[in-house]
Structure formats: structure tokens, C-alpha cells
Design an enzyme around this catalytic site. Structure first.
Site, PDB file in Angstrom:
ATOM      1  N   ARG A   1       0.940  -1.248  -0.108  1.00  0.00           N
ATOM      2  CA  ARG A   1       0.115   0.035  -0.141  1.00  0.00           C
ATOM      3  C   ARG A   1       0.807   1.340  -0.035  1.00  0.00           C
ATOM      4  O   ARG A   1       0.335   2.240  -0.537  1.00  0.00           O
ATOM      5  CB  ARG A   1      -0.828  -0.097   1.417  1.00  0.00           C
ATOM      6  CG  ARG A   1      -2.284   0.870   1.033  1.00  0.00           C
ATOM      7  CD  ARG A   1      -2.829   1.137   2.344  1.00  0.00           C
ATOM      8  NE  ARG A   1      -4.385   1.252   2.107  1.00  0.00           N
ATOM      9  CZ  ARG A   1      -4.659   2.497   1.940  1.00  0.00           C
ATOM     10  NH1 ARG A   1      -3.757   3.369   1.847  1.00  0.00           N
ATOM     11  NH2 ARG A   1      -6.076   3.034   1.717  1.00  0.00           N
TER      12      ARG A   1
ATOM     13  N   TYR B   1       1.416   4.316  -3.045  1.00  0.00           N
ATOM     14  CA  TYR B   1       1.096   5.813  -3.257  1.00  0.00           C
ATOM     15  C   TYR B   1       1.981   6.779  -2.350  1.00  0.00           C
ATOM     16  O   TYR B   1       2.644   7.946  -2.734  1.00  0.00           O
ATOM     17  CB  TYR B   1      -0.512   5.700  -2.996  1.00  0.00           C
ATOM     18  CG  TYR B   1      -0.950   7.223  -2.878  1.00  0.00           C
ATOM     19  CD1 TYR B   1      -1.171   7.659  -4.376  1.00  0.00           C
ATOM     20  CD2 TYR B   1      -1.605   7.686  -1.845  1.00  0.00           C
ATOM     21  CE1 TYR B   1      -2.049   8.713  -4.358  1.00  0.00           C
ATOM     22  CE2 TYR B   1      -2.013   9.254  -2.028  1.00  0.00           C
ATOM     23  CZ  TYR B   1      -2.233   9.524  -3.462  1.00  0.00           C
ATOM     24  OH  TYR B   1      -2.882  10.771  -3.388  1.00  0.00           O
TER      25      TYR B   1
ATOM     26  N   GLU C   1       4.920   6.544  -1.172  1.00  0.00           N
ATOM     27  CA  GLU C   1       6.195   6.688  -1.145  1.00  0.00           C
ATOM     28  C   GLU C   1       6.448   7.278  -2.558  1.00  0.00           C
ATOM     29  O   GLU C   1       7.661   7.946  -2.679  1.00  0.00           O
ATOM     30  CB  GLU C   1       7.038   5.204  -1.163  1.00  0.00           C
ATOM     31  CG  GLU C   1       6.924   4.530   0.251  1.00  0.00           C
ATOM     32  CD  GLU C   1       7.866   5.282   1.072  1.00  0.00           C
ATOM     33  OE1 GLU C   1       8.719   5.930   0.832  1.00  0.00           O
ATOM     34  OE2 GLU C   1       7.785   4.885   2.479  1.00  0.00           O
TER      35      GLU C   1
ATOM     36  N   VAL D   1     -13.573   5.795   1.986  1.00  0.00           N
ATOM     37  CA  VAL D   1     -14.713   5.488   2.701  1.00  0.00           C
ATOM     38  C   VAL D   1     -15.722   6.657   2.538  1.00  0.00           C
ATOM     39  O   VAL D   1     -16.943   6.323   2.304  1.00  0.00           O
ATOM     40  CB  VAL D   1     -14.248   5.885   4.353  1.00  0.00           C
ATOM     41  CG1 VAL D   1     -13.740   7.042   4.561  1.00  0.00           C
ATOM     42  CG2 VAL D   1     -15.377   5.634   5.324  1.00  0.00           C
TER      43      VAL D   1
END
Length: 310
Positions: free
Chosen positions: A142, A145, A147, A187
């Protein structure tokens, strides 16, 4: 004519709204995009709009001196982090490199990179200012993004230093509003989709994770404030400190507006990588010092967003 502006990711949520504002204010905009039909649907045939259909990870073959260059092309959906992590990394690194090479050859008044608050990393207990170092694990899938956003930022600063390119970086928090992608695993987009369909609001977890939200028009105001007034070599957080909400609070607010129920601890979607970040508080003092203020509350913004998605 005010300015000539080059913007990448022009059909994405953030940059399409930013492009529309720039066009409405009389600027001439060249926008990198890959989907002709989508670009035509969003921007129509404005004589100040010039689409460029190519991948941002290719050298830009233009002969134009732009006043401003905005690099915002970047996949940002959690579903891509697991399925296409390399495709997430490339625009933030290789794409940034190509855009900076263009800026080196033809220096603009300002090069602005749209980064992300994700660069701050995991489990933050207090608001981060722009000098707060990021915390994360580069071995986690994940991290593709955050990094790549970090490297993109350092490319901007390094090119700025070595080749004297005036630059600023913005780090938006969770931006929402009409036109956002719905049901993509983030979300707020999932909650808006639930409300749009008049379904129960589904929380994937206990609802105690919090996020700092920002309505799209407040984001645009903040981005343009930095573009025109931001200090060279500086980063700026862009978010609403009055809209840090738990996912349960977001869900309950939306449910109360539309008479829906909230259901917690729903299983995580297949192909989705849950975020380890439990809280993202914000310090926006640097942006406030430039005169920017968020204007739209979460209650107001979410009503506009849901009703604009119907």
C-alpha cells in the site's frame, strides 16, 4: 487572456474541477488526459481549452512557454494499490520527472505538484505541519502511493534547487464533492454511494478511524492560493481542521440527513488494502497565513455532494 496553464490529470476529480475554475477565470489551459470522450464531456469546446492526449509518463513534445505548470496526474484509489501498484507509482515519479524536464527547458512562473497528506504516514496523534517527517514501511504494498508521492516531492525540490525552477507543493487531505468517483473503496465515496442509492451506510471496521475532510471548492481555493502566492520550495497542507471526523461520525451525519441506518463491522471488500492510518489531524497555519479559509462545513458539503450525484 490571463495565463497559459499546463495541467496533468486534467480529467481526474481534483484537476478537472481546478481546470474548470481556471477556464472560468479567463485562463488558457492545456490539459494532459488519456480519455477523449471523458475530456469532451467535461470541458466541451471551450476555445481556451486545449486537450493533449498522451500518457504523463512520456516526454512532452510541445513548444509553448507556460506561465504555470500543475502536475496532478495520479491514481489515488485503494483498489489500485493492490492490483496496479506500479501504475500508481509511475505518474508520481516518472511523470513528475518528465514534467520537470519540460519546466527546466521552459521555466514557468511556478511549477506546482499536487502531492498528498499520505506522505505523513501512519498513526498520527497530533496535527502535522509541513516539516513533519513521514512514517511508513516501504515494503508494504500500500506504500506505493505515499512513497511515490514523497519521491515526487523531492524531485520537485531538487529540480527547483539545481535548475532554479520556482515551485510549490500542496498536500490535500480527503477531498470530496460532486463528480467524485463513487464506490472506489475510499470511505467517503462509499458513503456517498450508499446515500445516493438510499441504502444503509456500511462501515468496514469499528468506525473509530478518523479523517480530515475538505470540500472540493475549498480545495480549489487553496490550490490557487498556493499557485499564485505560495513560497518557492515550500509545501502547504490543504484541509479543513474543523472537519476531522471519525468514520462513524461521517456515517451518522449522512444517515441523519437521509433517514438511513448505519451498520458497522462490514467485511472489507475483496481487492482492497485497508489503510494502517488511524488518524490524520491537520495543521494549516501556513496556508491560513496566505489568506485562505475553508468555507464549507461537512454537513453542507455532503448534502451538495449526494444531491449532485443523483
Amino acid at each position: 487572456m490571463k495565463n497559459k496553464v499546463l495541467i496533468t490529470g486534467a480529467t481526474g476529480f481534483l484537476c478537472s474541477k481546478l481546470t474548470k475554475r481556471l477556464l472560468a477565470e479567463g485562463n488558457e489551459v492545456w490539459g494532459l488526459c488519456r480519455n477523449i470522450e471523458k475530456a469532451n464531456k467535461i470541458f466541451g469546446n471551450s476555445r481556451f481549452w486545449h486537450p493533449i492526449f498522451q500518457d504523463v509518463c512520456q516526454a512532452l513534445d510541445l513548444d509553448i512557454n507556460f506561465d504555470y505548470i500543475i502536475h496532478g496526474a495520479s491514481p489515488a484509489t485503494p483498489q489500485m494499490y493492490k492490483s496496479y501498484p506500479v501504475d500508481v507509482i509511475k505518474p508520481n515519479t516518472i511523470g513528475t520527472l518528465f514534467m520537470l524536464e519540460y519546466a527546466r527547458r521552459r521555466p514557468p512562473k511556478k511549477f506546482m505538484f499536487i502531492s498528498s497528506a499520505a506522505v505523513y504516514g501512519e498513526n498520527l496523534s497530533k496535527p502535522c505541519n509541513e516539516d513533519t517527517p513521514g512514517i511508513g514501511n516501504p515494503l508494504e504494498l500500500r506504500s506505493c502511493y505515499e512513497e511515490s508521492k514523497r519521491l515526487g516531492e523531492n524531485l520537485v525540490v531538487s529540480f527547483g534547487h539545481q535548475y532554479d525552477i520556482n515551485n510549490s507543493i500542496i498536500r490535500p487531505y480527503h477531498v470530496y464533492g460532486p463528480g467524485m468517483s463513487l464506490g472506489d473503496g475510499r470511505v467517503i465515496s462509499d458513503f456517498v454511494l450508499n446515500a445516493k442509492n438510499r441504502e444503509n451506510i456500511l462501515i468496514r471496521g469499528d468506525g473509530n478511524t478518523s479523517r480530515t475532510l475538505l470540500y472540493i471548492e475549498d480545495f480549489i481555493d487553496g490550490a490557487l492560493t498556493v499557485l499564485f502566492n505560495g513560497l518557492n520550495g515550500n509545501a502547504y497542507n490543504v484541509g479543513n481542521p474543523d472537519a476531522e471526523l471519525t468514520t462513524r461520525d461521517m456515517a451518522n451525519t449522512i444517515a441523519s440527513i437521509y433517514g438511513l441506518k448505519v451498520i458497522i463491522n462490514i467485511p472489507v471488500k475483496e481487492g482492497y488494502l485497508p489503510s494502517p492510518i488511524t488518524r490524520m489531524p491537520i495543521d494549516v497555519n501556513k496556508l491560513l497565513a496566505l489568506g485562505w479559509r475553508p468555507k464549507v462545513s461537512f454537513y453542507e458539503g455532503i448534502k451538495i455532494t449526494v444531491e449532485g450525484s443523483l
